[in-house]
Design an enzyme around this catalytic site. Structure first.
Site, PDB file in Angstrom:
ATOM      1  N   ASP A   1      -3.996   0.260  -6.650  1.00 27.62           N
ATOM      2  CA  ASP A   1      -2.788  -0.568  -6.458  1.00 27.62           C
ATOM      3  C   ASP A   1      -2.668  -1.677  -7.496  1.00 27.62           C
ATOM      4  OD1 ASP A   1      -2.272   0.929  -4.144  1.00 27.62           O
ATOM      5  OD2 ASP A   1      -3.491  -0.409  -2.919  1.00 27.62           O
TER       6      ASP A   1
ATOM      7  N   GLU B   1      11.645   2.622   1.009  1.00 29.07           N
ATOM      8  CA  GLU B   1      11.035   3.631   0.129  1.00 29.07           C
ATOM      9  C   GLU B   1      12.008   4.770  -0.151  1.00 29.07           C
ATOM     10  OE1 GLU B   1       6.308   3.059   0.959  1.00 29.07           O
ATOM     11  OE2 GLU B   1       7.280   4.642   2.080  1.00 29.07           O
TER      12      GLU B   1
ATOM     13  N   LEU C   1      -3.948   8.977  -1.314  1.00 27.50           N
ATOM     14  CA  LEU C   1      -4.860   7.862  -1.054  1.00 27.50           C
ATOM     15  C   LEU C   1      -6.141   7.904  -1.880  1.00 27.50           C
ATOM     16  CD1 LEU C   1      -4.364   7.589   2.807  1.00 27.50           C
ATOM     17  CD2 LEU C   1      -3.075   6.495   0.959  1.00 27.50           C
TER      18      LEU C   1
ATOM     19  N   GLY D   1       4.765  13.333   4.123  1.00 28.09           N
ATOM     20  CA  GLY D   1       5.581  13.863   3.029  1.00 28.09           C
ATOM     21  C   GLY D   1       7.042  13.475   3.093  1.00 28.09           C
ATOM     22  N   SER D   2       7.361  12.382   3.808  1.00 30.19           N
ATOM     23  CA  SER D   2       8.783  12.016   3.905  1.00 30.19           C
ATOM     24  C   SER D   2       9.323  11.558   2.545  1.00 30.19           C
ATOM     25  CB  SER D   2       9.012  10.950   4.982  1.00 30.19           C
ATOM     26  OG  SER D   2       8.522   9.703   4.557  1.00 30.19           O
ATOM     27  N   ASN D   3       8.506  10.841   1.783  1.00 29.64           N
ATOM     28  CA  ASN D   3       8.960  10.445   0.436  1.00 29.64           C
ATOM     29  C   ASN D   3       9.073  11.657  -0.476  1.00 29.64           C
ATOM     30  OD1 ASN D   3       9.227   7.352  -0.042  1.00 29.64           O
ATOM     31  ND2 ASN D   3       7.459   7.585   1.316  1.00 29.64           N
TER      32      ASN D   3
ATOM     33  N   ASN E   1       3.121   5.063  -8.643  1.00 23.15           N
ATOM     34  CA  ASN E   1       2.736   5.052  -7.232  1.00 23.15           C
ATOM     35  C   ASN E   1       3.706   4.169  -6.458  1.00 23.15           C
ATOM     36  OD1 ASN E   1       1.047   5.372  -4.878  1.00 23.15           O
ATOM     37  ND2 ASN E   1       0.207   3.332  -5.278  1.00 23.15           N
TER      38      ASN E   1
ATOM     39  N   HIS F   1       3.731   1.679  -3.024  1.00 25.66           N
ATOM     40  CA  HIS F   1       2.845   1.011  -2.074  1.00 25.66           C
ATOM     41  C   HIS F   1       3.709   0.276  -1.050  1.00 25.66           C
ATOM     42  CE1 HIS F   1      -0.912  -0.679  -0.684  1.00 25.66           C
ATOM     43  NE2 HIS F   1      -0.281  -1.835  -0.566  1.00 25.66           N
TER      44      HIS F   1
END
Ligand code: GAR
Length: 196
Positions: free
Chosen positions: A149, A178, A89, A16-18, A106, A108
């Site tokens: 993707d 990111e 995912l 969950g860092s993003n 999304n 990637h």
């Protein structure tokens, strides 16, 4: 004149860092509300991130997501306008894609179309990139369609790969990209969006 905030649901099932960066970025922005975190993994770090920020979280279950209502009532209930995938995912079911056309994005951890597709996530991506001795890697932010993707690219940023890079050092470079770019790219998309 005041307008309604854009409501975002973050779909994430990892550390969950993003998600944390996105939540913190929009914290003081009255035009954006992170109204829901959607997660398919019990115990995932992102659930703690949601709880730290008092954001409701829903732990989704496979059958209902893929064969049932797809949790669309939950998205409606939280008046979600934009779906942001950040380490989610599972494939997004067609039901959700049809309900939110052009409103699902999304991130990637590679330069799509290379190193994407089913099973290409997290360290598997970096291992494959390093095994092929690529000179560059990077991130791709893209719209989501019914293939893994695959949707239209919104943004890419690159980083150089050095001789001595490892999966760990490359994943750190990618994570920095990111965190630096995802919130701003989302902000750019929101500027062009109208609430539903
Ligand atoms: C991110 O690196 C994201 O690009 C990747 O999962 C990580 C989640 O990290 N997503 C994929 O690989 C999707 N195919 P986080 O939980 O710390 O935000």
């Amino acid at each position: 004149m005041t307008s309604k905030p854009v409501h975002i649901a973050i779909f994430a099932s990892g550390a969950g860092s993003n998600a944390r960066r996105i939540i913190e970025y929009f914290k003081e922005d009255p035009g954006v509300e992170i109204s829901l975190v959607v997660c398919n993994k019990p115990g995932a770090g992102v659930l703690q991130v949601a709880s730290d920020h008092h954001i409701p979280a829903v732990l989704i279950e496979r059958d209902r997501f893929f064969k049932g209502d797809g949790y669309l009532p939950d998205l409606e209930k939280h008046r979600v306008d934009l779906l942001v995938l950040a380490g989610f995912l599972w494939k997004v079911p067609e039901k959700i894609i049809q309900a939110y056309p052009g409103k699902i994005i999304n991130i990637h951890p590679a330069l799509l179309p290379a190193y994407g597709g089913k099973g290409m996530y997290g360290h598997y991506v970096h291992e494959a990139v390093l095994a092929n001795r690529e000179p560059l890697s990077g991130i791709t932010i893209h719209y989501v369609d019914e293939h893994y993707d695959h949707g239209d690219t919104i943004f890419q940023a690159t980083c150089r790969i050095e001789e001595n890079d490892t999966v760990e050092s490359l994943s750190q470079k990618i994570q920095q990209l990111e965190h630096a770019h995802y919130p701003e790219v989302i902000a750019g998309i929101i500027k062009k969006q109208k609430p539903r």
